[in-house]
Scaffold this motif. Sequence first.
Motif, PDB file in Angstrom:
ATOM      1  N   UNK A 297      -0.346   5.560  15.661  1.00 35.75           N
ATOM      2  CA  UNK A 297      -1.397   5.203  14.941  1.00 35.75           C
ATOM      3  C   UNK A 297      -2.037   5.696  13.766  1.00 35.75           C
ATOM      4  N   UNK A 298      -0.377   6.874  12.997  1.00 38.37           N
ATOM      5  CA  UNK A 298      -1.239   7.780  11.368  1.00 38.37           C
ATOM      6  C   UNK A 298      -0.227   6.764  10.946  1.00 38.37           C
ATOM      7  N   UNK A 299      -1.324   6.670   9.200  1.00 34.93           N
ATOM      8  CA  UNK A 299      -0.603   6.373   8.345  1.00 34.93           C
ATOM      9  C   UNK A 299      -0.130   7.186   7.420  1.00 34.93           C
ATOM     10  N   UNK A 300       0.884   6.999   7.194  1.00 31.11           N
ATOM     11  CA  UNK A 300       1.486   8.090   6.219  1.00 31.11           C
ATOM     12  C   UNK A 300       1.613   7.736   4.773  1.00 31.11           C
TER      13      UNK A 300
ATOM     14  N   UNK B 237       1.030  -1.452  -0.071  1.00 30.85           N
ATOM     15  CA  UNK B 237      -0.044  -0.390   0.055  1.00 30.85           C
ATOM     16  C   UNK B 237       0.949   1.246   0.151  1.00 30.85           C
ATOM     17  N   UNK B 238       2.331   1.062   0.434  1.00 38.34           N
ATOM     18  CA  UNK B 238       3.568   2.270  -0.150  1.00 38.34           C
ATOM     19  C   UNK B 238       2.128   3.221   1.682  1.00 38.34           C
ATOM     20  N   UNK B 239       2.552   2.576   2.518  1.00 36.60           N
ATOM     21  CA  UNK B 239       2.091   3.065   3.492  1.00 36.60           C
ATOM     22  C   UNK B 239       3.261   2.670   4.677  1.00 36.60           C
ATOM     23  N   UNK B 240       2.766   4.286   5.820  1.00 33.12           N
ATOM     24  CA  UNK B 240       4.156   4.046   6.599  1.00 33.12           C
ATOM     25  C   UNK B 240       3.188   3.702   8.250  1.00 33.12           C
ATOM     26  N   UNK B 241       3.482   3.018   9.054  1.00 32.87           N
ATOM     27  CA  UNK B 241       2.867   2.733   9.681  1.00 32.87           C
ATOM     28  C   UNK B 241       3.112   3.513  10.919  1.00 32.87           C
ATOM     29  N   UNK B 242       2.940   4.431  11.533  1.00 37.17           N
ATOM     30  CA  UNK B 242       3.662   4.932  12.952  1.00 37.17           C
ATOM     31  C   UNK B 242       2.728   4.722  14.298  1.00 37.17           C
ATOM     32  N   UNK B 243       3.855   4.752  15.383  1.00 35.16           N
ATOM     33  CA  UNK B 243       3.496   4.256  16.614  1.00 35.16           C
ATOM     34  C   UNK B 243       2.269   4.800  16.959  1.00 35.16           C
TER      35      UNK B 243
END
Length: 478
Positions: free
Chosen positions: A97-100, A89-95
């Motif tokens: 809870x946000x997605x980038x 999905x080309x997404x970074x999952x942050x701790x």
Amino acid sequence: MPKRKLAIIGNGMAGAKLLEDLLRHNATRRYHIDVFGDEPTPAYNRVLLGRVLAGDAPDTIGFEPSTAAHGNDVVFHRGVRIDRIDIPKRLLQASDGTMHPYDLTVLATGSKSFIPKIKGAHQSDDKITPGVFAYRTLDDCLLIRSSARPGGNVVILGGGLLGLEAAKIFSDIGMHVTVVHLSSHLMNTQLDHAAAGALMQRIQSMGIFVRCGRTITEIHTDTRTHVNAVTLDDGSYLPAEMVVLACGIRPQIDTAVASGIAVNRAVLVNDTLATQIPGIYAVGECAEHDGKVYGIVAPIFEQTAVLAGVLSGENPTARYKGSRPYTRLKVAGVDVAAMGLLEPELAEDEVIQIAEPRKQSYRKIIVRRDRVIGAMFVGDTTGAAACVQAFDTGTPLPPNRLELFCDPAAGAGVSVDREVCNCKHVALSVIQNAIRNGAATVDAVSACTGAGTGCGSCKSELSRLVSTVRPALVSAVA
Ligand SMILES: Cc1cc2nc3c(=O)[nH]c(=O)nc-3n(C[C@H](O)[C@H](O)[C@H](O)COP(=O)(O)OP(=O)(O)OC[C@H]3O[C@@H](n4cnc5c(N)ncnc54)[C@H](O)[C@@H]3O)c2cc1C
């Protein structure tokens, strides 16, 4: 064309230097850059943490490049940890809870301190006992500093570069300092026995106790809340309210592993610093190139220069071919430089040694087929800079090897315009010109040339240049 999203995970020295290199290449013409760092502060020069330990303000070691000229094209996400990269999905999952979203990602997650499993070192699985400290981050330093006091007792586990640096700082505060080191001699990955012997004499003459060939088997605590002593493996008992762990680092590869990116000791990269996953790169202490993981800044800066050239399009054919690292110990009063092999390996290898026990000085160079393949200098580092250059460039040495110890530039058969600051690649002539143009102090030279602003280990040489070039200039004018 819309700008692509470039994410840098890790706002440490590699992340910040990569950003600086990208901005120098005007990479914001192509990219919007997001920088994620799980430390809450702007990037700082980790090499200079000793200054904060010694009492300087944290903002004196800032390392973040100015992004003022780049508007909203660079965004820092401070205190945000990226746990996983969702590659499909080309997404970074942050701790948090946000997605980038991202198009390209660079892992620059560095290392963490190795915390050995010593009885009493941990309060719980993930919490170390109060009074036991790692020495890696700004927070570690501020915590250590708040506990250190004159007359206190500190035991440092590890007699490498970090442990000795911390030992000198504690000794200067007025603490009783014992360095416990598992190997039979100090700095055993960089020095032979004789060199370490000269270093040991110098360290002990600063009032620091050293116990080589020993380790800590137990850390004792008061009512399980605070450290009050340690036991060593020979049964000796040392009162201590602080134990500082400087016994190694481990690459931070959790994010790469959770994302399915290939790792060995660290994240595997090729000569463009690319991982096997298209669009994902790695630099710094979290990257493994050609079987090597580097733990000092000079090679890391070489990696960021290559990656910035490739990603910005300014130097797309740049390739990282590995580094030939050397170490300089920057503890005040002890000059140490080391590079390459510790001992000869082949019968044909030559060894040139100068041991001056009364001066607590030792110099050794190992030569194979006219090239430096290893060297170490303790106490007297005359010739070290030229030796680094000869080692780095593979320049053939003159027949009389001893010249190398006497005449730093000419002796190695290397050009007089050698590199003085290997982190920022500043040549001798640039520094001499700065001094001739009025830079009268080391700080002034650093401000106008950048020399000494990386690991800082060339500062003693800058100081020597300021004190030799300037008087020569003044007397020439007079
Ligand atoms: C006290 C000390 C003295 C040193 N002295 C010298 C010296 O004299 N000469 C020398 O050459 N080198 C020295 N070094 C080593 C040098 O500091 C390191 O080689 C360099 O900092 C490595 O840079 P890096 O960016 O790879 O890692 P780091 O500087 O450790 O930066 C990595 C950053 O990424 C963050 N991070 C990790 N995982 C995530 C995640 N999942 N999401 C978001 N952020 C993340 C970390 O919190 C950290 O801020 C010293 C180190 C220390 C600790």
